[in-house]
Structure formats: structure tokens, C-alpha cells
Scaffold this active site. Structure first.
Site, PDB file in Angstrom:
ATOM      1  N   ASP A 110       1.031  -1.319  -0.067  1.00 36.92           N
ATOM      2  CA  ASP A 110      -0.107   0.069  -0.126  1.00 36.92           C
ATOM      3  C   ASP A 110       0.778   1.108   0.106  1.00 36.92           C
ATOM      4  O   ASP A 110       1.978   1.218  -0.690  1.00 36.92           O
ATOM      5  CB  ASP A 110      -0.923  -0.072   1.100  1.00 36.92           C
ATOM      6  CG  ASP A 110      -2.345   0.560   1.157  1.00 36.92           C
ATOM      7  OD1 ASP A 110      -2.146   1.915   0.839  1.00 36.92           O
ATOM      8  OD2 ASP A 110      -3.351   0.119   0.916  1.00 36.92           O
ATOM      9  N   HIS A 114       9.126   7.276   1.664  1.00 41.43           N
ATOM     10  CA  HIS A 114      10.740   6.943   1.536  1.00 41.43           C
ATOM     11  C   HIS A 114      11.315   8.375   1.754  1.00 41.43           C
ATOM     12  O   HIS A 114      11.063   9.312   1.341  1.00 41.43           O
ATOM     13  CB  HIS A 114      11.304   6.337   0.371  1.00 41.43           C
ATOM     14  CG  HIS A 114      10.725   4.745   0.207  1.00 41.43           C
ATOM     15  ND1 HIS A 114      10.656   4.129   1.162  1.00 41.43           N
ATOM     16  CD2 HIS A 114       9.971   4.596  -0.826  1.00 41.43           C
ATOM     17  CE1 HIS A 114      10.078   2.939   0.449  1.00 41.43           C
ATOM     18  NE2 HIS A 114       9.575   3.381  -0.741  1.00 41.43           N
ATOM     19  N   PHE A 194      12.980  -3.300   0.382  1.00 40.79           N
ATOM     20  CA  PHE A 194      12.743  -3.040   1.731  1.00 40.79           C
ATOM     21  C   PHE A 194      13.255  -1.587   2.225  1.00 40.79           C
ATOM     22  O   PHE A 194      13.843  -1.000   1.465  1.00 40.79           O
ATOM     23  CB  PHE A 194      13.370  -3.846   2.783  1.00 40.79           C
ATOM     24  CG  PHE A 194      14.774  -4.160   2.666  1.00 40.79           C
ATOM     25  CD1 PHE A 194      15.573  -3.018   3.286  1.00 40.79           C
ATOM     26  CD2 PHE A 194      15.529  -5.041   1.911  1.00 40.79           C
ATOM     27  CE1 PHE A 194      17.091  -3.103   3.119  1.00 40.79           C
ATOM     28  CE2 PHE A 194      16.955  -4.894   1.911  1.00 40.79           C
ATOM     29  CZ  PHE A 194      17.673  -4.081   2.707  1.00 40.79           C
ATOM     30  N   CYS A 211       1.169   1.763   5.020  1.00 43.32           N
ATOM     31  CA  CYS A 211       1.104   0.379   4.497  1.00 43.32           C
ATOM     32  C   CYS A 211      -0.472  -0.004   4.725  1.00 43.32           C
ATOM     33  O   CYS A 211      -0.936  -1.236   4.648  1.00 43.32           O
ATOM     34  CB  CYS A 211       1.829  -0.657   5.411  1.00 43.32           C
ATOM     35  SG  CYS A 211       3.548  -0.162   5.337  1.00 43.32           S
TER      36      CYS A 211
END
Length: 251
Positions: A110, A114, A194, A211
């Protein structure tokens, strides 16, 4: 033991990193397609084995190259292909005013963030050289992070049905996510990966439902340890644990 090309990309905007990943993935996909075309020159007509088994049986190497890319992004929100727009609590104009980019991506998962002081890892792996199991691949990525944060004295855990690495996931009100994950796989070549919060400014997560998971917190190494952690130190530990979990040699 497979070889993996390691590249520290430093700080890079999201679109440039995405395009770079796509280039590496497509180069590997093309290498696999070219190798399979050689099958007809090396096996008898009417053979019914899978292309991968045929390549192995006639000793035809597939010249794919595995990569581990580590980097930090400039501030950006990314929405996975299964993500819900209602999990974004900020308008695109407000993002622009705050200097935050936004992209809909082709990874799973979702909405996430970053940014600087967050360690992002993008493995570009040919899983046919490891195992053809996406679930196992995600668990192995989680294991890399679990082992890494353990070296800082933190107990990382999995939360059933929720990909990523958590602290105290089973305790209501205390569950907090320290590493988000989302991947794409094409012809068993992976991309995306990740995002481990190291010294990340966690206020960016206030503008999304991270998420798509309600009522759970996001955390970082800095918040948990009450200290700024050198990014280079985290990179080295992640790289070492990646080598151990995937049984590879980076260089």
C-alpha cells in the site's frame, strides 16, 4: 553460492532509482529469453520438460546478474498496485508545498514513505538461481532485517498477514513497524524491496496510513535507541546479513 553485485547508490530520487531497477530487471529478463532460445539447438524435438530444467539438463548457463542496491531517497510517498488512495491523508498540492514527490508504483503493498536517513534496499535477484517461492523470498528479506536490528539490541518480529518487520506486534497499542517491504517479480526476477527506518523523520508518516494498517505505529532505530545511528554502519550490517541469509557473496 551465488555472486551478487553490490552497489551503494547514495542519495537518489525515486524515479531515477525505479528506472534503474527496471533497466537491470529487463536486462535479466532478456538474458533468460535468449538462453531459452538456445534450447532448440541442444535438445531433441518433442522434449516436454520445463525451460529451466532443460537449460540445466544441457548445461546452458543463464547469464543473469544478481544485484543488491542500497540507497536513500529524497522525500517521496509511493502507493503500491494494491494500495488504496484513501490511505493518503494529504493532497498532492500539499505534498508539493512540502517538497514531497508522489508515485503510483508496480510493487506490492500500500502507501509508504521513503526519505533521508531511511535505508532502502532493492535486490534484483534471479530467484530461479535460489528458489521459486515469493513467500519464502519475503520471509528471507524480513530475516535480513530481523538479524540486523538484533545487533542493536532490538527484537524484530513478523506480524501474521502483515509483511515487514515489527516490534512487539502482538501487543495492542505497542505494535510498531520499523521496516516496510514491497516487491515485484517478473519471470522470477525481483525488484523493489525493503525500507528500514534508521534516523528517519517519522513526522512524514503522519500524512498517510502507513501500509494501509490502521492504529499501529511506525518507529525507527533512532527512536528506539534514543541515539543517531551512522547510516554506513547500518549498510554494512545489512549487507553482511543479506550475504548470510541468502548464502551469497557480494562484491
Amino acid at each position: 553460492m551465488q555472486n551478487v553485485v553490490f552497489r551503494d547508490l547514495g542519495k537518489m530520487d525515486y524515479l531515477s532509482a525505479w528506472n534503474y531497477q527496471e533497466t537491470l530487471l529487463q536486462e535479466n529478463v532478456q538474458a533468460k529469453m535468449d538462453a531459452r532460445k538456445q534450447i532448440s539447438l541442444a535438445v531433441a524435438p518433442g522434449e516436454t520438460s520445463s525451460p529451466t530444467d532443460l537449460i540445466r539438463s544441457v548445461d546452458l548457463p543463464v547469464p543473469t546478474v544478481n544485484y543488491l542496491l542500497l540507497l536513500e531517497h529524497l522525500p517521496v510517498y509511493t502507493l503500491g498496485k494494491s494500495g488504496l488512495p484513501e490511505n493518503i491523508l494529504i493532497t498532492e498540492r500539499e505534498m508539493e508545498q512540502k517538497g514531497i514527490d508522489f508515485f503510483k508504483t508496480n510493487r506490492g503493498g500500500d502507501i509508504t514513505f521513503h526519505g533521508p536517513e531511511q535505508l532502502v534496499g532493492y535486490p534484483i535477484l534471479d530467484l530461479e538461481k535460489f528458489y521459486t517461492d515469493i513467500g519464502r523470498y519475503l520471509r528471507d528479506l524480513e530475516e535480513v532485517i530481523i538479524r540486523t536490528i538484533a545487533t542493536y539490541g532490538l527484537k524484530g518480529e513478523r506480524s501474521p498477514g502483515e509483511t515487514g518487520v515489527w516490534l512487539e506486534p502482538a501487543i495492542p497499542g505497542k505494535a510498531r513497524k520499523i521496516c516496510a517491504m514491497g516487491v515485484r517479480c517478473s519471470r522470477w526476477i525481483t525488484m523493489h524491496g525493503f525500507a528500514l527506518n534508521v534516523n528517519t523523520d517519522l513526522s512524514y508518516f503522519d500524512h498517510i496510513i502507513p501500509c494501509g494498517i490502521q492504529n499501529k505505529q511506525v518507529t525507527s532505530l533512532k527512536k528506539e535507541l534514543n541515539a543517531t545511528i551512522p547510516m554506513q554502519d547500518v549498510k554494512e550490517r545489512v549487507k553482511q546479513n543479506f550475504e548470510e541469509v541468502f548464502n551469497v557473496k557480494t562484491g
